[in-house]
Motif scaffolding. Sequence first.
Motif, PDB file in Angstrom:
ATOM      1  N   SER A 237       0.829  -1.214   0.000  1.00 45.47           N
ATOM      2  CA  SER A 237       0.000   0.000   0.000  1.00 45.47           C
ATOM      3  C   SER A 237       0.861   1.261   0.000  1.00 45.47           C
ATOM      4  N   LEU A 238       1.954   1.260   0.766  1.00 44.08           N
ATOM      5  CA  LEU A 238       2.858   2.412   0.792  1.00 44.08           C
ATOM      6  C   LEU A 238       3.564   2.596  -0.545  1.00 44.08           C
ATOM      7  N   THR A 243       4.153   5.666  -5.612  1.00 45.43           N
ATOM      8  CA  THR A 243       4.148   5.739  -7.072  1.00 45.43           C
ATOM      9  C   THR A 243       3.093   6.718  -7.576  1.00 45.43           C
ATOM     10  N   ILE A 244       1.958   6.777  -6.886  1.00 46.73           N
ATOM     11  CA  ILE A 244       0.923   7.743  -7.264  1.00 46.73           C
ATOM     12  C   ILE A 244       1.457   9.163  -7.139  1.00 46.73           C
ATOM     13  N   ASN A 247       4.282   9.994  -9.800  1.00 43.19           N
ATOM     14  CA  ASN A 247       3.803  10.146 -11.173  1.00 43.19           C
ATOM     15  C   ASN A 247       2.896  11.350 -11.350  1.00 43.19           C
ATOM     16  N   LEU A 248       2.176  11.729 -10.303  1.00 41.99           N
ATOM     17  CA  LEU A 248       1.321  12.898 -10.396  1.00 41.99           C
ATOM     18  C   LEU A 248       2.138  14.176 -10.577  1.00 41.99           C
ATOM     19  N   PHE A 249       3.232  14.299  -9.831  1.00 38.66           N
ATOM     20  CA  PHE A 249       3.976  15.555  -9.812  1.00 38.66           C
ATOM     21  C   PHE A 249       5.257  15.539 -10.655  1.00 38.66           C
ATOM     22  N   SER A 369       0.780   3.672 -10.625  1.00 38.01           N
ATOM     23  CA  SER A 369       1.846   4.499 -11.183  1.00 38.01           C
ATOM     24  C   SER A 369       1.367   5.313 -12.377  1.00 38.01           C
ATOM     25  N   MET A 370       0.329   4.802 -13.072  1.00 42.55           N
ATOM     26  CA  MET A 370      -0.128   5.481 -14.280  1.00 42.55           C
ATOM     27  C   MET A 370      -1.450   6.220 -14.097  1.00 42.55           C
ATOM     28  N   GLY A 371      -2.178   5.888 -13.013  1.00 42.31           N
ATOM     29  CA  GLY A 371      -3.545   6.366 -12.878  1.00 42.31           C
ATOM     30  C   GLY A 371      -3.724   7.867 -12.897  1.00 42.31           C
TER      31      GLY A 371
END
Length: 419
Positions: A237-238, A243-244, A247-249, A369-371
């Motif tokens: 979960s961490l 990764t979220i 990839n967002l920033f 990672s891609m969402g």
Amino acid sequence: MAVNEMALQQSETEPKELPSIFKNRNFLLLWGAALLSSFGISFFLFSQSWYVVNVLGLEASLGILYIAVSIPRVLFMIISGTVADRFDKTKIMFMSDFIRGLLLVGLVVWFIFGGITLWTFVTFAFFFGILDAFFWAAESAVIPSIIHKDNLTRGNSIIQMTNQTSFILAPMLAGVIIAFGNYEIVFATTAVMLIVASVLIFFMRVPRVKEESEDQKRFWDDFKEGLLYVKNSRVISLVVLTTIFMNLFLVGPLTMGLPLFVKTILEGTAMDFSFLEAGLAVGMLLGSTVVGVLNVKKNRGKIGILALVIAGMAFTGLSFTTELWMSILCLGIFGFALSGSNIPFIAAIQSLIEEKMLGRVMGLISLASMGLIPVSYAITSGVLAFGVSIHHIMAVGAILVTLYSAFIFFRFKELREIE
């Protein structure tokens, strides 16, 4: 007789020699397919981005292109891991590469007859996104199935080294072809490489373990089982959360930023753009080489997080450079640190996951990672539309990633102690 029995007992207690991945037929086929695929895709991505920026003159519209490939990729990633666990992973990879090769043949024909617009690339990007989703989930899940778990770090690093080697050579060669030839050659070469890669994958023979879920569980029951597996593991979960955030920033400013950075800040050409991408690839290649030679098995968590902090600092430095050589140096350090973060984390997670859950968990990690990448592209495009310079956008994203990485290093002991 007693001597023979003693020798036999001694041989049984001695640790068996780790099998070499270079004698593994399946890994060698995958390695060759990875080389051809990454080289061809690097050709395509570089040429596509530069065509939109330099020929069509639609810098701000790069976001539309990236969103077109990202949205279907994200949507189908939701189920791609479950599909990979229920069906033959190599067949999924084969169909993905082969169909992408055929699509690029169609793009070459389109170029020959003329009429290429931004929406031409948007259409092809949409279908590429769907095929990418299934390919990535299957590839991530098949690697632990074909090599020994103690070789996972080395195997992942070799695949990464192969990818980065192609990213060094392909953009430079594509820049030369564009300067002295045409785009049709670049896209035709990509098509050939993807089709040959699909043939190599076709000859892989990976035994499938038939699970109860294939016969007695419904598709969505399998999918929910994967979600619960990730939810119940604090470490996974961490990793998903990290990764979220990254990839967002980072991905939007990096992917969209480089061609715009070259044109508006460095005032460079296609060759300068290729040098920057080559600098990034060289750094990632060196990082992959170091990790692969060391075959890191201990302190994977600490190494991965600290490397991510360094990557954020290097990308921050890049955003303030005004000279080509300084930009290449910063990207090289960034790439080195990125490999030092990604490979140990991937190998650690792959070794922790049950084989029957590999497709679903790796698919969900890929989704994480891609969402938010489409959101990252949309934010970057929106901020650009308000007149904010690309190097300011890059700086803010990099600083946020650096601070977040430092925070999780000190806050979450279990992530630091991943082995």
